[in-house]
Design a protein around this motif. Structure first.
Motif, PDB file in Angstrom:
ATOM      1  N   ALA A  15     -64.359  47.260 -17.325  1.00  0.00           N
ATOM      2  CA  ALA A  15     -65.513  46.404 -17.625  1.00  0.00           C
ATOM      3  C   ALA A  15     -65.799  45.464 -16.473  1.00  0.00           C
ATOM      4  CB  ALA A  15     -65.245  45.600 -18.903  1.00  0.00           C
ATOM      5  N   LEU A  16     -67.077  45.263 -16.232  1.00  0.00           N
ATOM      6  CA  LEU A  16     -67.535  44.230 -15.299  1.00  0.00           C
ATOM      7  C   LEU A  16     -68.392  43.288 -16.127  1.00  0.00           C
ATOM      8  CD1 LEU A  16     -67.761  43.095 -12.448  1.00  0.00           C
ATOM      9  CD2 LEU A  16     -69.641  44.668 -12.015  1.00  0.00           C
ATOM     10  N   LEU A  17     -67.896  42.060 -16.288  1.00  0.00           N
ATOM     11  CA  LEU A  17     -68.507  41.107 -17.212  1.00  0.00           C
ATOM     12  C   LEU A  17     -69.082  39.937 -16.430  1.00  0.00           C
ATOM     13  CD1 LEU A  17     -68.708  39.924 -20.222  1.00  0.00           C
ATOM     14  CD2 LEU A  17     -66.558  38.804 -19.704  1.00  0.00           C
ATOM     15  N   VAL A  18     -70.388  39.749 -16.531  1.00  0.00           N
ATOM     16  CA  VAL A  18     -71.029  38.574 -15.937  1.00  0.00           C
ATOM     17  C   VAL A  18     -70.917  37.410 -16.901  1.00  0.00           C
ATOM     18  CG1 VAL A  18     -73.286  37.570 -15.418  1.00  0.00           C
ATOM     19  CG2 VAL A  18     -72.663  39.786 -14.451  1.00  0.00           C
ATOM     20  N   THR A  19     -70.478  36.270 -16.382  1.00  0.00           N
ATOM     21  CA  THR A  19     -70.392  35.085 -17.233  1.00  0.00           C
ATOM     22  C   THR A  19     -70.559  33.828 -16.387  1.00  0.00           C
ATOM     23  OG1 THR A  19     -69.001  33.874 -18.810  1.00  0.00           O
ATOM     24  CG2 THR A  19     -67.838  35.034 -17.069  1.00  0.00           C
ATOM     25  N   HIS A  20     -71.042  32.742 -17.027  1.00  0.00           N
ATOM     26  CA  HIS A  20     -70.981  31.467 -16.319  1.00  0.00           C
ATOM     27  C   HIS A  20     -69.963  30.557 -17.005  1.00  0.00           C
ATOM     28  CE1 HIS A  20     -74.462  30.896 -19.160  1.00  0.00           C
ATOM     29  NE2 HIS A  20     -73.564  30.062 -19.594  1.00  0.00           N
ATOM     30  N   ASP A  21     -69.161  31.150 -17.898  1.00  0.00           N
ATOM     31  CA  ASP A  21     -68.197  30.408 -18.698  1.00  0.00           C
ATOM     32  C   ASP A  21     -66.798  30.613 -18.090  1.00  0.00           C
ATOM     33  OD1 ASP A  21     -66.310  29.708 -20.634  1.00  0.00           O
ATOM     34  OD2 ASP A  21     -67.597  30.295 -22.297  1.00  0.00           O
ATOM     35  N   ILE A  22     -66.255  29.530 -17.523  1.00  0.00           N
ATOM     36  CA  ILE A  22     -64.964  29.618 -16.825  1.00  0.00           C
ATOM     37  C   ILE A  22     -63.857  30.069 -17.779  1.00  0.00           C
ATOM     38  CG2 ILE A  22     -63.178  28.233 -15.676  1.00  0.00           C
ATOM     39  CD1 ILE A  22     -65.363  26.584 -14.425  1.00  0.00           C
ATOM     40  N   ASP A  23     -63.835  29.479 -18.986  1.00  0.00           N
ATOM     41  CA  ASP A  23     -62.781  29.849 -19.944  1.00  0.00           C
ATOM     42  C   ASP A  23     -62.866  31.333 -20.294  1.00  0.00           C
ATOM     43  OD1 ASP A  23     -61.933  27.273 -19.914  1.00  0.00           O
ATOM     44  OD2 ASP A  23     -62.782  26.710 -21.850  1.00  0.00           O
ATOM     45  N   ARG A  35     -59.818  51.032 -15.990  1.00  0.00           N
ATOM     46  CA  ARG A  35     -59.207  50.202 -17.043  1.00  0.00           C
ATOM     47  C   ARG A  35     -59.104  48.718 -16.680  1.00  0.00           C
ATOM     48  NH1 ARG A  35     -54.212  54.358 -18.158  1.00  0.00           N
ATOM     49  NH2 ARG A  35     -55.523  56.166 -18.482  1.00  0.00           N
ATOM     50  N   GLU A  36     -59.748  48.328 -15.597  1.00  0.00           N
ATOM     51  CA  GLU A  36     -59.671  46.926 -15.177  1.00  0.00           C
ATOM     52  C   GLU A  36     -60.852  46.129 -15.746  1.00  0.00           C
ATOM     53  OE1 GLU A  36     -58.988  44.550 -10.987  1.00  0.00           O
ATOM     54  OE2 GLU A  36     -60.428  46.199 -10.989  1.00  0.00           O
ATOM     55  N   ILE A  37     -60.598  44.858 -16.078  1.00  0.00           N
ATOM     56  CA  ILE A  37     -61.691  43.967 -16.489  1.00  0.00           C
ATOM     57  C   ILE A  37     -61.935  42.965 -15.365  1.00  0.00           C
ATOM     58  CG2 ILE A  37     -62.574  42.369 -18.210  1.00  0.00           C
ATOM     59  CD1 ILE A  37     -60.549  43.438 -20.204  1.00  0.00           C
ATOM     60  N   VAL A  38     -63.106  43.039 -14.771  1.00  0.00           N
ATOM     61  CA  VAL A  38     -63.464  42.125 -13.688  1.00  0.00           C
ATOM     62  C   VAL A  38     -64.565  41.203 -14.203  1.00  0.00           C
ATOM     63  CG1 VAL A  38     -64.402  41.943 -11.348  1.00  0.00           C
ATOM     64  CG2 VAL A  38     -62.864  43.829 -11.925  1.00  0.00           C
TER      65      VAL A  38
END
Ligand SMILES: Nc1ncnc2c1ncn2[C@@H]1O[C@H](COP(=O)(O)OP(=O)(O)OP(=O)(O)O)[C@@H](O)[C@H]1O
Ligand SMILES: [Mg+2]
Length: 283
Positions: free
Chosen positions: A204-212, A42-45
């Motif tokens: 969820a493991l979410l790749v992003t380059h968006d800091i916000d 249940r964690e979002i990383v």
């Protein structure tokens, strides 16, 4: 059944564990090395990092979607406590582009991922129920008959999320899923993702380059940098949701992440002595 019926057995272990993972393409230099991480139930990383540092390659490796190249892959991946030896049916990917099949309507695109080997066989009624629940979860109840050409970019990405949810994942692996969307739709999708992860009790493991995006969505943020890529810092985001309501805490973390992102991209990157302990809580 939907993913809220996740069994106690699913929650006994971290959903995903990687230990000392390294990967290089056959003809190239190592892409990343020494990567250890965990995603709890249940964690979002959020995995944040500059372009080319290896985020997508790491995500695909964690999903067991990268073919191993002899001598260039090492380390261990465990999914629900078991060594991962093939893509797992309860780990579902969402990509930057929705990748919908234009000749199938939204409902059939949503059910598309259920038809492959390793997915449990479903009765026709069960399958229809899964598709309907997934479309409802992303706010597209009653719109399953629309074809991709009739969907906005945001709606198409909702269908891509529904396709992942229909597999009742315990882990969503998402690679910059909102980066092609306009700012307003992106904000809606970020809220939707958090809502769906909480309601469906998935991780969820979410790749992003968006800091916000990382601050708005993540329970934890891992910063990747260097060549070869490494996890260079980690933050636990203890700002109450909705995150934007606490402007002071949001801004403080944003500035810290920005500085760390720049440091990670500088020649030499973040030095070991400048790194915070892995469990550092900054906010
Ligand atoms: N199929 C491939 N074969 C060889 N090299 C590859 C392949 N895919 C990626 N690479 C290389 O691996 C490195 C990391 O690429 P990757 O796409 O994982 O970075 P990224 O952090 O996701 O970047 P971005 O933020 O731009 O999406 C890059 O140097 C890239 O050229
Ligand atoms: Mg990428």
């Amino acid at each position: 059944m939907n993913a809220s019926d996740t069994t106690a057995a699913d929650l006994r272990h971290p959903v995903l564990q990687a230990r000392d993972l390294a990967f290089g393409y056959a003809k190239g230099k190592p892409v990343f090395t020494g990567v250890s991480l965990e995603v709890a139930p249940r964690e979002i990383v959020c995995l944040l990092g500059g372009s080319g540092c290896g985020k997508s390659t790491l995500l695909r490796t964690l999903a067991h979607l990268e073919p191993a190249h002899a001598g260039q892959t090492s380390g261990q991946i465990r999914f629900l406590g078991e060594p991962l030896s093939a893509p797992h049916p309860r780990a579902a990917m969402v990509f930057q582009q929705p990748g919908l099949l234009p000749w199938l309507d939204a409902a059939r695109n949503t059910g598309f991922g259920l038809d492959f080997a390793r997915q449990p066989l479903l009765q026709r009624a069960q399958r229809a129920q899964r598709v309907q629940e997934a479309l409802e979860a992303v706010g597209l109840a009653g719109q399953g008959g629309l074809y991709p050409a009739e969907l906005s970019g945001g709606m198409a990405q909702r269908v891509a999320l529904a396709r992942a949810l229909a597999r009742e994942p315990v882990l969503l692996l998402a690679d910059e899923p909102f980066s092609a969307l306009d700012a307003i739709t992106r904000a809606e999708m970020q809220e939707l993702l958090v809502d769906v992860v909480h309601r469906w009790q998935t991780a969820a493991l979410l790749v992003t380059h968006d800091i916000d995006e990382a601050i708005l969505v993540g329970d934890r943020i891992l910063l990747m940098g260097g060549r070869p890529g490494r996890i260079v810092r980690e933050w636990r985001v203890d700002i109450a949701r909705p995150r934007i309501a606490d402007a002071a805490a949001f801004t403080a973390l944003r500035l810290d992440l920005l500085a760390a992102l720049h440091a990670a991209r500088a020649p030499g990157g973040i030095t070991a002595s400048a790194r915070l302990p892995a469990d550092a809580t900054l906010i």
